[in-house]
Design a protein around this motif. Structure first.
Motif, mmCIF file in Angstrom:
data_model
loop_
_atom_site.group_PDB
_atom_site.id
_atom_site.type_symbol
_atom_site.label_atom_id
_atom_site.label_comp_id
_atom_site.label_asym_id
_atom_site.label_seq_id
_atom_site.Cartn_x
_atom_site.Cartn_y
_atom_site.Cartn_z
ATOM 1 N N SER A 1 0.821 -1.209 0.000
ATOM 2 C CA SER A 1 0.000 0.000 0.000
ATOM 3 C C SER A 1 0.858 1.263 0.000
ATOM 4 O O SER A 1 0.394 2.335 -0.372
ATOM 5 C CB SER A 1 -0.938 0.015 1.218
ATOM 6 N N ASP A 2 2.146 1.123 0.408
ATOM 7 C CA ASP A 2 3.039 2.279 0.421
ATOM 8 C C ASP A 2 4.477 1.797 0.533
ATOM 9 O O ASP A 2 4.744 0.670 0.989
ATOM 10 C CB ASP A 2 2.703 3.205 1.594
ATOM 11 N N MET A 3 5.402 2.660 0.112
ATOM 12 C CA MET A 3 6.823 2.329 0.201
ATOM 13 C C MET A 3 7.626 3.620 0.195
ATOM 14 O O MET A 3 7.248 4.588 -0.474
ATOM 15 C CB MET A 3 7.237 1.460 -0.984
ATOM 16 N N ARG A 4 8.707 3.645 0.954
ATOM 17 C CA ARG A 4 9.600 4.805 0.933
ATOM 18 C C ARG A 4 11.031 4.347 1.181
ATOM 19 O O ARG A 4 11.270 3.298 1.795
ATOM 20 C CB ARG A 4 9.194 5.840 1.967
ATOM 21 N N ILE A 5 11.972 5.158 0.686
ATOM 22 C CA ILE A 5 13.396 4.863 0.860
ATOM 23 C C ILE A 5 14.023 5.983 1.682
ATOM 24 O O ILE A 5 13.903 7.159 1.331
ATOM 25 C CB ILE A 5 14.110 4.742 -0.501
ATOM 26 N N ASN A 6 14.669 5.618 2.789
ATOM 27 C CA ASN A 6 15.289 6.590 3.685
ATOM 28 C C ASN A 6 16.777 6.298 3.832
ATOM 29 O O ASN A 6 17.221 5.150 3.688
ATOM 30 C CB ASN A 6 14.652 6.546 5.081
ATOM 31 N N GLU A 7 17.536 7.350 4.126
ATOM 32 C CA GLU A 7 18.916 7.138 4.584
ATOM 33 C C GLU A 7 18.851 6.506 5.972
ATOM 34 O O GLU A 7 17.926 6.753 6.739
ATOM 35 C CB GLU A 7 19.671 8.469 4.653
ATOM 36 N N VAL A 8 19.848 5.697 6.300
ATOM 37 C CA VAL A 8 19.903 5.107 7.637
ATOM 38 C C VAL A 8 20.065 6.236 8.650
ATOM 39 O O VAL A 8 20.944 7.089 8.512
ATOM 40 C CB VAL A 8 21.052 4.095 7.754
ATOM 41 N N SER A 9 19.202 6.277 9.675
ATOM 42 C CA SER A 9 19.188 7.381 10.634
ATOM 43 C C SER A 9 20.417 7.353 11.547
ATOM 44 O O SER A 9 21.051 6.308 11.731
ATOM 45 C CB SER A 9 17.921 7.325 11.491
ATOM 46 N N THR A 10 20.722 8.509 12.112
ATOM 47 C CA THR A 10 21.819 8.594 13.088
ATOM 48 C C THR A 10 21.562 7.664 14.263
ATOM 49 O O THR A 10 22.475 7.012 14.782
ATOM 50 C CB THR A 10 21.966 10.040 13.594
ATOM 51 N N GLU A 11 20.305 7.596 14.693
ATOM 52 C CA GLU A 11 19.953 6.723 15.816
ATOM 53 C C GLU A 11 20.260 5.270 15.481
ATOM 54 O O GLU A 11 20.785 4.522 16.314
ATOM 55 C CB GLU A 11 18.467 6.891 16.141
ATOM 56 N N GLU A 12 19.957 4.847 14.257
ATOM 57 C CA GLU A 12 20.228 3.479 13.828
ATOM 58 C C GLU A 12 21.724 3.215 13.769
ATOM 59 O O GLU A 12 22.208 2.161 14.188
ATOM 60 C CB GLU A 12 19.590 3.243 12.460
ATOM 61 N N ILE A 13 22.483 4.192 13.273
ATOM 62 C CA ILE A 13 23.940 4.047 13.185
ATOM 63 C C ILE A 13 24.541 3.841 14.569
ATOM 64 O O ILE A 13 25.338 2.929 14.793
ATOM 65 C CB ILE A 13 24.569 5.288 12.517
ATOM 66 N N ILE A 14 24.143 4.690 15.519
ATOM 67 C CA ILE A 14 24.713 4.627 16.861
ATOM 68 C C ILE A 14 24.272 3.357 17.577
ATOM 69 O O ILE A 14 25.053 2.731 18.297
ATOM 70 C CB ILE A 14 24.334 5.901 17.647
ATOM 71 N N ARG A 15 23.021 2.947 17.359
ATOM 72 C CA ARG A 15 22.563 1.684 17.951
ATOM 73 C C ARG A 15 23.415 0.526 17.457
ATOM 74 O O ARG A 15 23.848 -0.339 18.242
ATOM 75 C CB ARG A 15 21.090 1.444 17.600
ATOM 76 N N ASN A 16 23.729 0.497 16.159
ATOM 77 C CA ASN A 16 24.547 -0.574 15.597
ATOM 78 C C ASN A 16 25.971 -0.523 16.136
ATOM 79 O O ASN A 16 26.589 -1.568 16.369
ATOM 80 C CB ASN A 16 24.566 -0.475 14.071
ATOM 81 N N ILE A 17 26.497 0.689 16.338
ATOM 82 C CA ILE A 17 27.844 0.823 16.888
ATOM 83 C C ILE A 17 27.925 0.185 18.274
ATOM 84 O O ILE A 17 28.856 -0.561 18.582
ATOM 85 C CB ILE A 17 28.256 2.309 16.946
ATOM 86 N N TYR A 18 26.923 0.472 19.124
ATOM 87 C CA TYR A 18 26.936 -0.090 20.478
ATOM 88 C C TYR A 18 26.683 -1.598 20.467
ATOM 89 O O TYR A 18 27.298 -2.345 21.232
ATOM 90 C CB TYR A 18 25.894 0.606 21.350
#
Length: 338
Positions: A313-330
């Motif tokens: 019904s919908d779709m969008r493409i986003n850059e990976v958020s800063t929050e996601e980057i930092i979560r992955n780092i930790y």
């Protein structure tokens, strides 16, 4: 001269543990078991005058302990701290006139008197001349929209109203350095925007140095070009936010909204043959899933494959958020051992 200079800073605390049972409690009266914990473990960094720096980390990483040492509230166990050219805990009286501090969990205003009376008391504390105080406080009141709050006791203010008043109180003496520890905690979007715009304004006009500690990464993105990341009392990253995104934020997040509820298992089964790693993350609804990929060329393949097997019904493409980057780092510990 730098606004802040920190060399091998360390703060240790004793952590006591109680023995079990009545016999254990009796033994604790004479001897206690304890271990030494390093809340801050040998960190070094500098902050230039006029910089706005985000100081981030998980709960218990040592952020607030660092701020308390930089403001002279705590004495370091080891290391050297120079803030505004002074030792914060040795030159306490002279030092506090050169800083402003806002703790999101604590108030520096008097609870039972009107806000404007708290401001006047702080004027006396800092010995600010009338000709300097009047135009400065007037500008702060107008910018933060505090006029309707001045006659109210602090205890009758909402959280957002009180935090705006706390920020004003920290800036009454126009300090060259401002420490903000969770200043937007629990605030609504409009109040956050107002506070961010005000901080940008004082930084541009007075070259005020700001060290910002927060869990709200949108504050960091809106205000700070540089971030210092802390984990278990150690600095694991110190650099620009742009470099952090550029080096560890490569990739895209493709968000799909399906016509019906779809399981993660079925999504993995349909895409596992593509030959590149895909992380599936559920959105705020049962029928929303996001695919996080590191290769740009994978985007079109995933979209084509998902669209051929599921109704969207919908779709969008986003850059990976800063929050996601930092979560992955930790979670992945990408900086450890480097």
């Amino acid at each position: 001269m730098n606004a802040i200079e920190v060399r091998e800073l360390r703060k240790e605390f004793k952590s006591y543990s109680s023995r079990a049972g009545l016999a254990g409690a009796f033994r604790d009266l004479f001897t206690r078991n304890y271990k030494i914990l390093a809340a801050v473990d040998g960190i070094s960094f500098e902050v230039k005058k006029g910089e706005m720096v985000g100081y981030i980390g998980e709960n218990g990483a040592g952020k607030s302990t660092t701020i308390k040492m930089l403001t002279g509230i705590l004495t370091p166990s080891a290391g050297e701290v120079v803030v505004n050219g002074m030792n914060p805990h040795k030159e306490r009286e002279r030092f506090v006139r050169t800083i402003g501090v806002v703790f999101g969990q604590r108030s520096q205003l008097w609870w039972d008197i009107a806000v404007q009376e708290s401001f006047r008391l702080l004027k006396k504390v800092y010995n600010i001349p009338d000709e300097q105080y009047e135009p400065h406080i007037k500008e702060i009141i107008e910018t933060l929209d505090l006029e309707p709050l001045l006659d109210k006791p602090v205890r009758k203010l909402s959280l957002g109203q009180r935090m705006r008043c706390e920020l004003a109180a920290a800036l009454i003496h126009n300090p060259p350095l401002l420490f903000l520890d969770e200043p937007t905690i629990g605030l609504d979007v409009l109040v956050k925007l107002k506070i961010r715009e005000f901080l940008k304004r004082i930084n541009e006009r007075f070259n005020t140095t700001i060290l910002l500690t927060t869990h709200d990464l949108s504050d960091i993105e809106a205000l700070c070009e540089r971030v210092i990341m802390l984990d278990e009392g150690k600095i694991i990253y110190d650099g620009s936010l742009a470099d952090l995104k550029g080096n560890w934020g490569k990739g895209k997040e493709i968000q799909f909204q399906f016509d019906e509820v779809v399981s993660k298992t079925s999504l993995v089964e349909k895409t596992e043959g593509l030959g590149f790693p895909i992380e599936w993350k559920q959105g705020d609804q049962e029928n929303v899933w996001a695919a996080i990929v590191s290769q740009e060329e994978a985007v079109s393949q995933i979209i084509s494959l998902i669209a051929s097997h599921f109704k969207l019904s919908d779709m969008r493409i986003n850059e990976v958020s800063t929050e996601e980057i930092i979560r992955n780092i930790y979670e992945e510990g990408v900086f450890y051992g480097k």
